[in-house]
Design a protein around this motif. Sequence first.
Motif, mmCIF file in Angstrom:
data_model
loop_
_atom_site.group_PDB
_atom_site.id
_atom_site.type_symbol
_atom_site.label_atom_id
_atom_site.label_comp_id
_atom_site.label_asym_id
_atom_site.label_seq_id
_atom_site.Cartn_x
_atom_site.Cartn_y
_atom_site.Cartn_z
ATOM 1 N N SER A 137 1.045 4.191 -2.943
ATOM 2 C CA SER A 137 0.889 5.611 -2.640
ATOM 3 C C SER A 137 2.099 6.412 -3.110
ATOM 4 O O SER A 137 1.960 7.499 -3.682
ATOM 5 C CB SER A 137 0.679 5.796 -1.133
ATOM 6 O OG SER A 137 0.567 7.149 -0.798
ATOM 7 N N ARG A 141 2.100 6.657 -6.966
ATOM 8 C CA ARG A 141 1.087 7.616 -7.441
ATOM 9 C C ARG A 141 1.627 9.046 -7.366
ATOM 10 O O ARG A 141 1.448 9.842 -8.298
ATOM 11 C CB ARG A 141 -0.186 7.501 -6.604
ATOM 12 C CG ARG A 141 -1.008 6.248 -6.859
ATOM 13 C CD ARG A 141 -2.368 6.352 -6.176
ATOM 14 N NE ARG A 141 -3.033 5.051 -6.129
ATOM 15 C CZ ARG A 141 -3.100 4.291 -5.056
ATOM 16 N NH1 ARG A 141 -2.550 4.713 -3.901
ATOM 17 N NH2 ARG A 141 -3.724 3.115 -5.087
ATOM 18 N N ARG A 142 2.267 9.358 -6.245
ATOM 19 C CA ARG A 142 2.771 10.722 -6.047
ATOM 20 C C ARG A 142 3.924 11.021 -6.995
ATOM 21 O O ARG A 142 4.052 12.140 -7.498
ATOM 22 C CB ARG A 142 3.192 10.908 -4.587
ATOM 23 C CG ARG A 142 2.020 10.884 -3.628
ATOM 24 C CD ARG A 142 2.453 10.870 -2.172
ATOM 25 N NE ARG A 142 3.217 12.057 -1.793
ATOM 26 C CZ ARG A 142 3.655 12.298 -0.562
ATOM 27 N NH1 ARG A 142 3.366 11.438 0.411
ATOM 28 N NH2 ARG A 142 4.340 13.392 -0.296
ATOM 29 N N GLN A 168 0.826 -1.198 0.000
ATOM 30 C CA GLN A 168 0.000 0.000 0.000
ATOM 31 C C GLN A 168 0.868 1.259 0.000
ATOM 32 O O GLN A 168 0.556 2.241 -0.694
ATOM 33 C CB GLN A 168 -0.927 -0.004 1.222
ATOM 34 C CG GLN A 168 -1.976 -1.112 1.207
ATOM 35 C CD GLN A 168 -2.978 -0.966 0.086
ATOM 36 O OE1 GLN A 168 -3.390 0.134 -0.236
ATOM 37 N NE2 GLN A 168 -3.356 -2.087 -0.522
#
Length: 273
Positions: free
Chosen positions: A202, A205-206, A198
Motif C-alpha cells: 500500500s 503504491r502511494r 500488505q
Amino acid sequence: AKLGIPEELTLWVTATVNGEDCVGLAWQYLIREFGLDPEAVVIALPSHLGICRGQRGRLEIEICTEGISTHGSQPDRGANAIVAMAPIIQAITRMHGKLSQDHEMLGRGSAAVTGISADSPSFTAIPDGCTIRVDRRLTIGETAQSALEEVQALPEVKAAGAEVRFLEYAEPSWRGLEYPTEKIFPAWETPDDSHVFQAAQSTARRVLGREPRLHRSAFSSHGCATKGLFNIPTIGFGPANEKDSHTVNDQISLAQLQPAMAFYSLFPLVYVG
C-alpha cells in the motif's frame, strides 16, 4: 508528535555494523542483549524500489586437508595438501550445479569456493595443510546440517580424509566488542498475506503511483536474523539496483532516492492504519 508519528507507535531506526563480516550479528545483539522486540522490520536494501519479502540464507563452511611437508626439490617424499584439496574444489563446483532443492520465489541454493590458504614452512617446501572456505547459499527447505552433510558425503572429501566444519565469528567490532556466533544465517520468507507486506504494498503504491514490483534478491541481509532466527515479520525496500552492489560501480540513482525516503516516512503511518 513533531514527526507526525502516532503516539501508539514506537519507531526505531538502527544503523548496524559488521554486516559484511557476519550478516545479522548486530540484530542478534539488539534482540538478545538490548531487549529490542519489534513487531515488524523494514530493511533498507538495494531493491530497485521493489518490495523484498524473502531471501536465501547462507552459511560458511571450512574444509581442511592435511599433508606431509618436505623440501620442494623432493616433492615425492611428502604429501601435498594443496594437491589433495584440488579434487574437492572441483567437486564443490560440480555440486553447485546439481543442487536440486528449489523454491518458487527464492530459487535454488548455491555453493562457491571463496577462499584458499596453505600452511608451509616456506615457499620452497611442500605444504602440510590446506584450507578452503565455501560460501553456501541456502534456499527454503535446506538446513545448515543438511548442507554440511552434503559436503561431508562428497567422495573427494572422503578420499582426502578432509575435515569439514562450520565457521564461527568472534572478531571484535570497531568498539572492541566480541559477540561470538556460528556463521549460519537461515533463509527467510514473509507471507504475502502478512500485515507488514500488505502495508508495504500500500505504501509503495502511494509513493510510486503504480503497482510495486516484487524484488527477488540474490543476497542475504539482516532478515536472516529478524525473520530467519527470530520470526519477526520483515520486508526490504530501497533505492539502487542489486546488480551494482559490491562492485566498483556501486551506486544509487538520485531519481530513486526521494521515493525511497518517502516510503520510509510513510510506511509507519500506513502500518498502524
